[in-house]
Design a protein around this motif. Structure first.
Motif, PDB file in Angstrom:
ATOM      1  N   ALA A 107      -3.824   3.903  -0.876  1.00  0.00           N
ATOM      2  CA  ALA A 107      -4.947   3.574   0.014  1.00  0.00           C
ATOM      3  C   ALA A 107      -5.558   4.795   0.663  1.00  0.00           C
ATOM      4  O   ALA A 107      -6.715   4.761   1.080  1.00  0.00           O
ATOM      5  CB  ALA A 107      -4.474   2.598   1.100  1.00  0.00           C
TER       6      ALA A 107
ATOM      7  N   ALA B  42      -0.771   3.502  -8.948  1.00  0.00           N
ATOM      8  CA  ALA B  42      -1.944   4.217  -8.436  1.00  0.00           C
ATOM      9  C   ALA B  42      -2.890   3.273  -7.698  1.00  0.00           C
ATOM     10  O   ALA B  42      -3.543   3.676  -6.720  1.00  0.00           O
ATOM     11  CB  ALA B  42      -2.668   4.911  -9.583  1.00  0.00           C
ATOM     12  N   ASP B  43      -2.968   2.030  -8.140  1.00  0.00           N
ATOM     13  CA  ASP B  43      -3.862   1.064  -7.489  1.00  0.00           C
ATOM     14  C   ASP B  43      -3.445   0.765  -6.050  1.00  0.00           C
ATOM     15  O   ASP B  43      -4.242   0.249  -5.263  1.00  0.00           O
ATOM     16  CB  ASP B  43      -3.910  -0.243  -8.289  1.00  0.00           C
ATOM     17  CG  ASP B  43      -4.717  -0.105  -9.570  1.00  0.00           C
ATOM     18  OD1 ASP B  43      -5.464   0.883  -9.699  1.00  0.00           O
ATOM     19  OD2 ASP B  43      -4.602  -0.982 -10.443  1.00  0.00           O
ATOM     20  N   LEU B  44      -2.191   1.057  -5.701  1.00  0.00           N
ATOM     21  CA  LEU B  44      -1.717   0.790  -4.338  1.00  0.00           C
ATOM     22  C   LEU B  44      -2.036   1.925  -3.367  1.00  0.00           C
ATOM     23  O   LEU B  44      -1.883   1.756  -2.157  1.00  0.00           O
ATOM     24  CB  LEU B  44      -0.197   0.558  -4.346  1.00  0.00           C
ATOM     25  CG  LEU B  44       0.332  -0.623  -5.156  1.00  0.00           C
ATOM     26  CD1 LEU B  44       1.850  -0.715  -5.006  1.00  0.00           C
ATOM     27  CD2 LEU B  44      -0.331  -1.921  -4.714  1.00  0.00           C
TER      28      LEU B  44
ATOM     29  N   ARG C 188     -11.065  -1.351   3.866  1.00  0.00           N
ATOM     30  CA  ARG C 188     -10.694  -2.553   3.112  1.00  0.00           C
ATOM     31  C   ARG C 188     -11.361  -3.786   3.700  1.00  0.00           C
ATOM     32  O   ARG C 188     -11.862  -4.652   2.968  1.00  0.00           O
ATOM     33  CB  ARG C 188      -9.172  -2.711   3.121  1.00  0.00           C
ATOM     34  CG  ARG C 188      -8.629  -3.868   2.299  1.00  0.00           C
ATOM     35  CD  ARG C 188      -7.118  -3.833   2.261  1.00  0.00           C
ATOM     36  NE  ARG C 188      -6.549  -3.917   3.591  1.00  0.00           N
ATOM     37  CZ  ARG C 188      -6.370  -5.066   4.252  1.00  0.00           C
ATOM     38  NH1 ARG C 188      -6.714  -6.212   3.682  1.00  0.00           N
ATOM     39  NH2 ARG C 188      -5.840  -5.085   5.449  1.00  0.00           N
TER      40      ARG C 188
ATOM     41  N   ARG D 253       0.846  -1.194   0.000  1.00  0.00           N
ATOM     42  CA  ARG D 253       0.000   0.000   0.000  1.00  0.00           C
ATOM     43  C   ARG D 253       0.880   1.241   0.000  1.00  0.00           C
ATOM     44  O   ARG D 253       2.019   1.206   0.469  1.00  0.00           O
ATOM     45  CB  ARG D 253      -0.916   0.036   1.237  1.00  0.00           C
ATOM     46  CG  ARG D 253      -2.062  -0.944   1.185  1.00  0.00           C
ATOM     47  CD  ARG D 253      -2.976  -0.800   2.384  1.00  0.00           C
ATOM     48  NE  ARG D 253      -2.307  -1.078   3.648  1.00  0.00           N
ATOM     49  CZ  ARG D 253      -2.014  -2.309   4.073  1.00  0.00           C
ATOM     50  NH1 ARG D 253      -2.315  -3.357   3.331  1.00  0.00           N
ATOM     51  NH2 ARG D 253      -1.420  -2.493   5.241  1.00  0.00           N
TER      52      ARG D 253
ATOM     53  N   ARG E  58      -0.933   3.133 -13.668  1.00  0.00           N
ATOM     54  CA  ARG E  58      -2.073   2.418 -13.080  1.00  0.00           C
ATOM     55  C   ARG E  58      -1.650   1.440 -11.986  1.00  0.00           C
ATOM     56  O   ARG E  58      -2.255   1.385 -10.915  1.00  0.00           O
ATOM     57  CB  ARG E  58      -2.834   1.666 -14.187  1.00  0.00           C
ATOM     58  CG  ARG E  58      -4.007   0.833 -13.704  1.00  0.00           C
ATOM     59  CD  ARG E  58      -5.084   1.707 -13.092  1.00  0.00           C
ATOM     60  NE  ARG E  58      -6.213   0.922 -12.640  1.00  0.00           N
ATOM     61  CZ  ARG E  58      -7.244   0.591 -13.409  1.00  0.00           C
ATOM     62  NH1 ARG E  58      -7.276   0.973 -14.689  1.00  0.00           N
ATOM     63  NH2 ARG E  58      -8.242  -0.100 -12.934  1.00  0.00           N
ATOM     64  N   GLN E  59      -0.602   0.655 -12.215  1.00  0.00           N
ATOM     65  CA  GLN E  59      -0.221  -0.375 -11.258  1.00  0.00           C
ATOM     66  C   GLN E  59       0.284   0.217  -9.950  1.00  0.00           C
ATOM     67  O   GLN E  59       0.184  -0.409  -8.892  1.00  0.00           O
ATOM     68  CB  GLN E  59       0.828  -1.337 -11.842  1.00  0.00           C
ATOM     69  CG  GLN E  59       2.160  -0.695 -12.188  1.00  0.00           C
ATOM     70  CD  GLN E  59       2.191  -0.197 -13.618  1.00  0.00           C
ATOM     71  OE1 GLN E  59       1.171   0.229 -14.160  1.00  0.00           O
ATOM     72  NE2 GLN E  59       3.370  -0.270 -14.246  1.00  0.00           N
TER      73      GLN E  59
END
Length: 368
Positions: free
Chosen positions: A231, A227-229, A260, A205, A224-225
């Protein structure tokens, strides 16, 4: 010494090799928790030692030591035999309070290794970025980078010769546009550094901190990969001390974890398994990849020591016919999860109430 990270791995192997019978005690001693005021954990330990049948002389030694301890950790782990061994470890992580007499009890250490995943914090403004990594409850600064550039070459175009500021609205707009463009280049250059930290520390995260307009701008530069982390975002001044960063970010991390876990419970309700019987069955079949357990579960099950399986109310194992013994649910599912490569998530607060009351104490996300 405070233990975390690599030390926990070595500690788990050490404890597993201790002679039997062994006292294994994990005590919540975090002074920030109201239930630990006035050393209430000493009373809890005294009651637990009596219940486990720990030899009285060993009880006396352990209680005397713990009563004299000044808590500097979140969990105090005590391992002791009648004569030879008396080891104390101060852990940076929160673990369920457990006391055992008999086999070395390493399940909580396995839980800590699974549960406390490292995360990164990126604290920034337009001129500077600080990158932190939090591992096992301890945060360290890994990078302090500056956005180094000069506006001297822009003067004749954007700044009045007699002032240090842009002259006129159009000139000011051009000046600010160039400043913003340079800041964006600075942020894009940070992306590779962030990628390296993610790979090096296995970050799961990211938390962005700083002025809102800067964190949102930086977030838009992330692939994207990465940004997805992300939190959470935290408003924070760049010059904050590591202690302040840790305090503010920990609160954001708890909120992110709460959301989450809400999402995991919803997914388990819709697409997973729930309830003691169904979840235990699926876990033993190897179908569960993520198991959701209440932080302090009082449920008990019966287990077969030969097959390593757990049942609700069965006095004998349906597979081998051996008699079963009563165990705490948490102990049973941690052993099962370790044997089947299942990740365990301990659910707290209101989410734990939902897990108990609406999903029947246990739930899981399934592989198939």
């Amino acid at each position: 010494m405070l233990y975390g990270g690599e030390e926990l791995v070595a500690l788990k192997e050490r404890v597993a090799g201790f002679p039997r019978p062994l006292l294994s005690a994990y005590l919540s001693v975090n002074p920030a928790h109201p239930e630990n005021q006035a050393k209430a954990y000493v009373i809890r330990l005294k009651d637990a030692l009596k219940e486990t049948g720990t030899p009285k002389e060993l009880q006396r030694r352990v209680l005397a030591y713990v009563d004299g301890e000044q808590p500097r950790a979140r969990t105090l782990a005590v391992f002791a035999t009648r004569d030879e061994i008396f080891d104390i470890y101060r852990l940076r992580v929160e673990l369920p309070e457990r006391v055992r007499w008999g086999e070395p009890y390493v399940a909580p250490l396995i839980l800590a290794l699974q549960q406390y995943e490292p995360y990164g914090v990126i604290l920034l403004d337009a001129q500077r970025a600080r990158l932190f990594v939090s591992v096992f409850g301890e945060m360290e600064e890994e990078l302090d980078a500056e956005n180094i550039f000069t506006t001297l070459g822009w003067r004749e175009v954007t700044i009045s010769p007699s002032t240090a500021a842009p002259s006129g609205g159009a000139a000011r707009d051009v000046f600010e546009h160039r400043i913003e463009a340079q800041t964006l280049r600075f942020y894009r250059g940070l992306v590779e550094t962030v990628r390296d930290l993610i790979e090096r520390f296995g970050l799961v995260r990211l938390i962005l901190a700083g002025p809102e307009e800067r964190t949102s701008t930086f977030a838009r530069t992330l692939p994207r990969q990465v940004a997805d982390l992300v939190a959470a975002t935290v408003p924070l001044q760049l010059g904050a001390s590591e202690r302040e960063v840790m305090q503010r970010v920990s609160a954001a991390e708890e909120q992110a974890q709460y959301r989450r876990q809400q999402s995991l419970l919803a997914e388990a309700r819709e697409h997973g398994v729930s309830g003691l019987n169904e979840t235990l069955g699926s876990l033993q079949e190897g179908r569960v990849h993520l198991l959701l357990v209440p932080w302090l579960s009082g449920e008990r099950v019966r287990g077969c020591d030969f097959c390593g399986l757990a049942y609700i109310g069965a006095q004998s194992c349906p597979y081998c016919g051996s008699g079963t013994r009563e165990r705490e649910l948490v102990d049973a599912v941690l052993d099962l999860a370790e044997a089947r490569g299942t990740r365990v998530e301990f659910v707290r607060g209101e989410n734990a109430d939902v897990l108990r009351e609406e999903l029947g104490e246990l739930a899981g996300l399934v592989r198939f």
